[in-house]
Design an enzyme around this catalytic site. Structure first.
Site, PDB file in Angstrom:
ATOM      1  N   LYS A  13      36.473 -35.748  31.691  1.00 13.63           N
ATOM      2  CA  LYS A  13      36.571 -34.347  32.137  1.00 13.63           C
ATOM      3  C   LYS A  13      35.181 -33.759  32.423  1.00 13.63           C
ATOM      4  CE  LYS A  13      38.716 -33.098  28.311  1.00 13.63           C
ATOM      5  NZ  LYS A  13      38.734 -34.392  27.592  1.00 13.63           N
ATOM      6  N   ARG A  86      44.486 -26.213  25.689  1.00  9.16           N
ATOM      7  CA  ARG A  86      44.848 -27.393  24.917  1.00  9.16           C
ATOM      8  C   ARG A  86      46.173 -27.216  24.181  1.00  9.16           C
ATOM      9  NH1 ARG A  86      39.295 -29.386  24.597  1.00  9.16           N
ATOM     10  NH2 ARG A  86      39.335 -31.462  23.739  1.00  9.16           N
ATOM     11  N   ARG A 120      28.920 -43.328  24.092  1.00 11.00           N
ATOM     12  CA  ARG A 120      28.388 -42.153  24.802  1.00 11.00           C
ATOM     13  C   ARG A 120      27.143 -41.594  24.108  1.00 11.00           C
ATOM     14  NH1 ARG A 120      32.267 -37.134  25.759  1.00 11.00           N
ATOM     15  NH2 ARG A 120      32.508 -37.296  23.494  1.00 11.00           N
ATOM     16  N   ARG A 150      27.422 -37.414  19.537  1.00 11.63           N
ATOM     17  CA  ARG A 150      28.101 -36.242  18.965  1.00 11.63           C
ATOM     18  C   ARG A 150      28.643 -36.579  17.585  1.00 11.63           C
ATOM     19  NH1 ARG A 150      32.006 -34.009  23.665  1.00 11.63           N
ATOM     20  NH2 ARG A 150      33.474 -33.971  21.915  1.00 11.63           N
ATOM     21  N   ARG A 161      41.633 -37.298  17.721  1.00 10.85           N
ATOM     22  CA  ARG A 161      41.573 -36.421  18.912  1.00 10.85           C
ATOM     23  C   ARG A 161      42.557 -36.894  19.973  1.00 10.85           C
ATOM     24  NH1 ARG A 161      35.366 -37.173  19.568  1.00 10.85           N
ATOM     25  NH2 ARG A 161      35.579 -36.358  21.679  1.00 10.85           N
TER      26      ARG A 161
HETATM   27  P1  AP5 Z   1      33.091 -37.557  29.341  1.00 14.72           P
HETATM   28  O1  AP5 Z   1      33.041 -37.037  30.726  1.00 14.72           O
HETATM   29  O2  AP5 Z   1      32.057 -37.097  28.372  1.00 14.72           O
HETATM   30  O3  AP5 Z   1      34.578 -37.374  28.773  1.00 14.72           O
HETATM   31  P2  AP5 Z   1      35.360 -36.050  28.315  1.00 14.72           P
HETATM   32  O4  AP5 Z   1      36.764 -36.191  28.780  1.00 14.72           O
HETATM   33  O5  AP5 Z   1      34.600 -34.845  28.747  1.00 14.72           O
HETATM   34  O6  AP5 Z   1      35.286 -36.295  26.755  1.00 14.72           O
HETATM   35  P3  AP5 Z   1      35.091 -35.305  25.531  1.00 14.72           P
HETATM   36  O7  AP5 Z   1      34.892 -36.187  24.327  1.00 14.72           O
HETATM   37  O8  AP5 Z   1      34.029 -34.284  25.806  1.00 14.72           O
HETATM   38  O9  AP5 Z   1      36.480 -34.619  25.461  1.00 14.72           O
HETATM   39  P4  AP5 Z   1      37.104 -33.886  24.277  1.00 14.72           P
HETATM   40  O10 AP5 Z   1      38.242 -33.198  24.929  1.00 14.72           O
HETATM   41  O11 AP5 Z   1      37.422 -34.709  23.100  1.00 14.72           O
HETATM   42  O12 AP5 Z   1      35.887 -32.958  23.773  1.00 14.72           O
HETATM   43  P5  AP5 Z   1      35.570 -31.417  23.882  1.00 14.72           P
HETATM   44  O13 AP5 Z   1      34.128 -31.274  23.869  1.00 14.72           O
HETATM   45  O14 AP5 Z   1      36.352 -30.767  24.963  1.00 14.72           O
HETATM   46  O15 AP5 Z   1      33.034 -39.163  29.415  1.00 14.72           O
HETATM   47  C1  AP5 Z   1      32.940 -39.956  28.250  1.00 14.72           C
HETATM   48  C2  AP5 Z   1      32.062 -41.204  28.540  1.00 14.72           C
HETATM   49  O16 AP5 Z   1      32.720 -42.007  29.515  1.00 14.72           O
HETATM   50  C3  AP5 Z   1      30.684 -40.864  29.128  1.00 14.72           C
HETATM   51  O17 AP5 Z   1      29.734 -41.764  28.590  1.00 14.72           O
HETATM   52  C4  AP5 Z   1      30.844 -41.086  30.636  1.00 14.72           C
HETATM   53  O18 AP5 Z   1      29.641 -41.491  31.248  1.00 14.72           O
HETATM   54  C5  AP5 Z   1      31.901 -42.188  30.673  1.00 14.72           C
HETATM   55  N1  AP5 Z   1      32.816 -42.102  31.829  1.00 14.72           N
HETATM   56  C6  AP5 Z   1      33.525 -41.005  32.218  1.00 14.72           C
HETATM   57  N2  AP5 Z   1      34.316 -41.300  33.273  1.00 14.72           N
HETATM   58  C7  AP5 Z   1      34.104 -42.620  33.548  1.00 14.72           C
HETATM   59  C8  AP5 Z   1      34.635 -43.538  34.520  1.00 14.72           C
HETATM   60  N3  AP5 Z   1      35.555 -43.161  35.430  1.00 14.72           N
HETATM   61  N4  AP5 Z   1      34.204 -44.812  34.492  1.00 14.72           N
HETATM   62  C9  AP5 Z   1      33.282 -45.224  33.577  1.00 14.72           C
HETATM   63  N5  AP5 Z   1      32.735 -44.425  32.639  1.00 14.72           N
HETATM   64  C10 AP5 Z   1      33.142 -43.135  32.619  1.00 14.72           C
HETATM   65  O19 AP5 Z   1      36.196 -30.882  22.502  1.00 14.72           O
HETATM   66  C11 AP5 Z   1      35.638 -31.259  21.261  1.00 14.72           C
HETATM   67  C12 AP5 Z   1      36.372 -30.566  20.135  1.00 14.72           C
HETATM   68  O20 AP5 Z   1      36.227 -29.136  20.278  1.00 14.72           O
HETATM   69  C13 AP5 Z   1      37.891 -30.780  20.089  1.00 14.72           C
HETATM   70  O21 AP5 Z   1      38.222 -31.964  19.382  1.00 14.72           O
HETATM   71  C14 AP5 Z   1      38.356 -29.510  19.350  1.00 14.72           C
HETATM   72  O22 AP5 Z   1      38.088 -29.621  17.986  1.00 14.72           O
HETATM   73  C15 AP5 Z   1      37.431 -28.454  19.914  1.00 14.72           C
HETATM   74  N6  AP5 Z   1      37.973 -27.801  21.112  1.00 14.72           N
HETATM   75  C16 AP5 Z   1      37.463 -27.853  22.380  1.00 14.72           C
HETATM   76  N7  AP5 Z   1      38.223 -27.140  23.223  1.00 14.72           N
HETATM   77  C17 AP5 Z   1      39.234 -26.606  22.491  1.00 14.72           C
HETATM   78  C18 AP5 Z   1      40.362 -25.806  22.813  1.00 14.72           C
HETATM   79  N8  AP5 Z   1      40.592 -25.395  24.078  1.00 14.72           N
HETATM   80  N9  AP5 Z   1      41.220 -25.470  21.816  1.00 14.72           N
HETATM   81  C19 AP5 Z   1      40.999 -25.872  20.544  1.00 14.72           C
HETATM   82  N10 AP5 Z   1      39.955 -26.656  20.167  1.00 14.72           N
HETATM   83  C20 AP5 Z   1      39.075 -27.020  21.138  1.00 14.72           C
END
Ligand code: AP5
Length: 206
Positions: A13, A86, A120, A150, A161
Site C-alpha cells: 500500500k 480498516r 523491510r 519497524r 496483523r
Molecule cells: P509496503 O509498501 O511497506 O507495504 P504496506 O502494505 O504499506 O505494509 P504496512 O506494513 O505498512 O501495512 P500495515 O497495514 O500493516 O501497516 P500500517 O502502517 O498501515 O511494502 C512492504 C515491503 O514489500 C517493502 O519492503 C516494499 O519494498 C516491498 N514491496 C511492496 N510491493 C512489492 C512488490 N509488488 N514486489 C516486491 N516487493 C514489494 O499500520 C500499522 C499499525 O497501525 C496497524 O497494525 C494498527 O495497529 C495501526 N493502524 C493503522 N491504521 C489504522 C486504522 N485505520 N485503524 C486502526 N488501527 C490502525
C-alpha cells in the site's frame, strides 16, 4: 478524486501510494504513518496507539476517525487513503464526510507478506522503504541515514496483523459494494505491474 488502498500488511500500500500521489496530485494519508508520527512525538494519542500497534491490533475507531477528520477538514486536494478505513465503522464515517471514487484491494498471501515485511527497512529521515533482499546496505541511498526495522515488523505480529486484516476485510468491502468501485489487484506481481494496473483504473477516473 479520492482513492482507498486496502490490503494486508506488506501488500505494498505504502509503496504504491508513494509512486502514484505525485502523478495524480493526491495527498498520501497513511493512518499508520500518522500514528507512528504521534509515537515519535510522544503525544497522548501516540502513547495509546503504541500499545495496540505493538500487538498487531487495531487502534480504536473513535481515535482514528477523529485523527483523519482533522486532516480532511482543511485538505483541498484529493486523497489517497493508505490503510484507512480498516473497519466498517471507519468506512461508514468516511463515506459521511467525503465521496470515494475507487477502492483498490491489494491481494497477497501471508507467506508473501511475511517475507517482505521481515526484510523491510525504512529510512527514519526521508521515509524511503527498502527490501533487504535487493538492498544490501544499512544506510539510505537518498539521505544517508541509518535504516531501521519497524517495532511491529516481527514474525508474530505480522501473523496477527494479517489475521486482523482478513477478519475485517469483507465488512469494509461490503460498505463500498453497492457503489461498484472495488478493484482487486494481485499484489504478488512486480512493483511496475501493480503500479500500471492501478494507474489504469485511476486514469479512467480523470
Ligand atoms: P509496503 O509498501 O511497506 O507495504 P504496506 O502494505 O504499506 O505494509 P504496512 O506494513 O505498512 O501495512 P500495515 O497495514 O500493516 O501497516 P500500517 O502502517 O498501515 O511494502 C512492504 C515491503 O514489500 C517493502 O519492503 C516494499 O519494498 C516491498 N514491496 C511492496 N510491493 C512489492 C512488490 N509488488 N514486489 C516486491 N516487493 C514489494 O499500520 C500499522 C499499525 O497501525 C496497524 O497494525 C494498527 O495497529 C495501526 N493502524 C493503522 N491504521 C489504522 C486504522 N485505520 N485503524 C486502526 N488501527 C490502525
Amino acid at each position: 478524486m479520492n482513492i482507498i488502498f486496502i490490503g494486508p500488511p506488506g501488500s505494498g500500500k505504502g509503496t504504491m501510494a508513494e509512486k502514484l500521489v505525485e502523478k495524480y496530485e493526491l495527498l498520501h494519508l497513511s493512518t499508520g504513518d500518522m500514528l507512528r508520527d504521534n509515537i515519535r512525538k510522544d503525544t497522548e494519542l501516540g502513547r495509546i496507539a503504541k500499545t495496540f500497534m505493538d500487538e498487531g491490533h487495531l487502534v480504536p475507531d473513535e481515535l482514528i476517525i477523529r485523527m483523519v477528520g482533522e486532516v480532511l477538514k482543511s485538505e483541498k486536494r484529493g486523497v489517497l487513503f493508505d490503510g484507512f478505513p480498516r473497519t466498517a465503522e471507519q468506512a461508514k464515517a468516511l463515506l459521511k464526510i467525503t465521496k470515494i471514487d475507487a477502492v483498490m484491494e491489494l491481494d497477497a498471501s501471508l507467506e508473501l507478506v511475511s517475507e517482505r515485511i521481515l526484510g523491510r527497512m525504512i529510512c527514519p529521515a526521508c521515509g524511503k522503504v527498502f527490501a533487504s533482499k535487493h538492498y544490501k546496505k544499512n544506510t539510505c541511498d537518498h539521505c544517508g541515514a541509518e535504516l531501521y526495522h519497524r517495532s511491529d515488523d516481527t514474525e508474530e505480529t505480522v501473523k496477527e496483523r494479517y489475521l486482523v486484516y482478513t477478519t475485517y476485510a469483507d465488512a469494509i468491502k461490503e460498505c463500498f459494494a453497492e457503489l461498484n468501485i472495488l478493484h482487486k489487484v494481485n499484489a504478488d506481481d512486480s512493483i511496475e505491474t501493480v503500479v500500471s494496473e492501478i494507474s489504469e483504473v485511476l486514469d479512467n477516473l480523470l
